[in-house]
Design an enzyme around this catalytic site. Structure first.
Site, short mmCIF file in Angstrom:
data_model
loop_
_atom_site.label_atom_id
_atom_site.label_comp_id
_atom_site.label_asym_id
_atom_site.label_seq_id
_atom_site.Cartn_x
_atom_site.Cartn_y
_atom_site.Cartn_z
N LYS A 53 0.93 -1.21 -0.09
CA LYS A 53 -0.03 0.10 0.12
C LYS A 53 0.83 1.23 -0.20
CE LYS A 53 -3.59 -2.56 2.30
NZ LYS A 53 -4.44 -2.72 3.54
N GLN A 97 -4.68 -1.58 9.62
CA GLN A 97 -4.29 -2.87 8.99
C GLN A 97 -4.96 -4.01 9.95
OE1 GLN A 97 -3.10 -3.39 6.01
NE2 GLN A 97 -3.61 -5.54 6.17
N ASP A 120 -11.02 2.61 4.09
CA ASP A 120 -11.29 1.21 3.94
C ASP A 120 -12.79 1.08 3.78
OD1 ASP A 120 -8.98 -0.60 3.67
OD2 ASP A 120 -8.84 -0.92 5.81
#
Ligand code: NDP
Length: 288
Positions: A53, A97, A120
């Site tokens: 990422k 994460q 997200d």
């Protein structure tokens, strides 16, 4: 001829379009978009995802900052970091994460993220917006699936879609997005009875389970569109680590009308949608 839905190629195209947008905006004197990634502990798969990422953000011109915290970090400290990032005017996207080490309450942490920085798309506000069909940051993986199908002009209207998996990360938002696109959706899970009979009815079959090669050719209707979200690390016959999906690709590809490979399918699209959400959030914040 089976169409290979090449997520890697589409993700590269999306990223190059985002890079052009960011370059034009920064050339006008605007700050770059900012993405903050919080990683707790040393899960090797998570570390690889975070590196990926970071690299992809760099290519697009997004300023990324990785906050790597020890597995023993107290919940309150992660919470305080999120609250600080919520207030930081240079940060447009915040992601935690997953998975988090035992002892941390992931739901409470995700709920602390400012919904407008929730790139997200996992905050209840954004999931609620999805459910209501309102604009909002969409969950990256199912959004990536929708974009990949749209890019190949796969018409979902009236199609029978079966989603295998009902997680809040993939299966549930996937089902809502397919419904929004006028498919007739069935969601299957570990307690579904006679799953192969159900998947054989699917015009659009999405597998998001986490079981290597579970879906074999006899589970698939000839001509179906098969989307493989699963990413499973298995040992290949020569003893090396290998990534495979939930679908037995070699057996299913010949009978499908279209199929995503693993790797190179939904994985890269997920990262591309994360970057797109970050740029969207940036443009909204700066009103540009
Ligand atoms: P979860 O473990 O949270 O959910 C798995 C789902 O599969 C559950 O709903 C479970 O049902 C269902 N399931 C498990 N076993 C069976 C079975 N035998 N038959 C039918 N359904 C079953 O996983 P995630 O949703 O987070 O991820 C799914 C897969 O997608 C994983 O391989 C993950 O690595 C991958 N993934 C890939 C991403 C990408 O970028 N491509 C992003 C996110 C995930 P139940 O609810 O009944 O237990």
């Amino acid at each position: 001829m089976t169409q290979i839905l090449d997520g890697k190629a589409l993700a590269a195209q999306v990223q190059s379009e985002l890079a052009q947008q960011v370059q034009a905006l920064t050339a006008q004197g605007h700050r770059p978009p900012g993405l903050a990634v919080i990683m707790v502990g040393d899960n090797p798969a998570s570390a690889a995802y975070v590196r990926n990422k970071e690299r992809a953000s760099g290519k697009v011109g997004i300023a990324s900052q990785v906050h790597h915290l020890p597995a023993t970090v107290p919940q309150a400290e992660v919470m305080a970091l999120i609250q600080h990032l919520n207030q930081d005017a240079n940060v447009d996207g915040i992601l935690v994460q997953l998975p988090l080490p035992d002892g941390l309450d992931a739901v409470a942490l995700l709920n602390t993220i400012d919904p407008d920085k929730d790139v997200d798309g996992l905050h209840p506000i954004n999931l609620g917006r999805l459910l209501r069909g309102e604009q909002g940051l969409r969950s990256c993986t199912p959004y990536g699936v929708m974009r990949l199908m749209a890019a190949h002009t796969i018409d979902l209207t009236g199609q029978q879609a079966v989603v295998v998996g009902r997680s809040i990360l993939v299966g549930k938002p996937m089902a809502i997005m397919l419904l929004e696109a006028n498919a007739t959706v069935t969601v299957a899970h570990a307690r579904t009875v006679d799953l192969p009979a159900l998947t054989r009815q699917a015009d659009i079959l999405v597998a998001a389970v986490g079981r290597p090669n579970m879906i074999t050719a006899d589970w698939v209707k000839p001509g179906a569109v098969v989307i493989d979200v699963g990413i499973n690390r298995v040992e290949s016959p020569d003893g090396k680590a290998q990534l495979v999906g939930d679908v037995d690709y070699d057996a299913v590809a010949p009978i499908a009308s279209a199929i995503t490979p693993v790797p190179g399918g939904i994985g890269p699209m997920t990262v591309a949608m994360l970057l797109e959400n970050t740029v969207t959030s940036y443009r909204q914040r700066l009103q540009i």
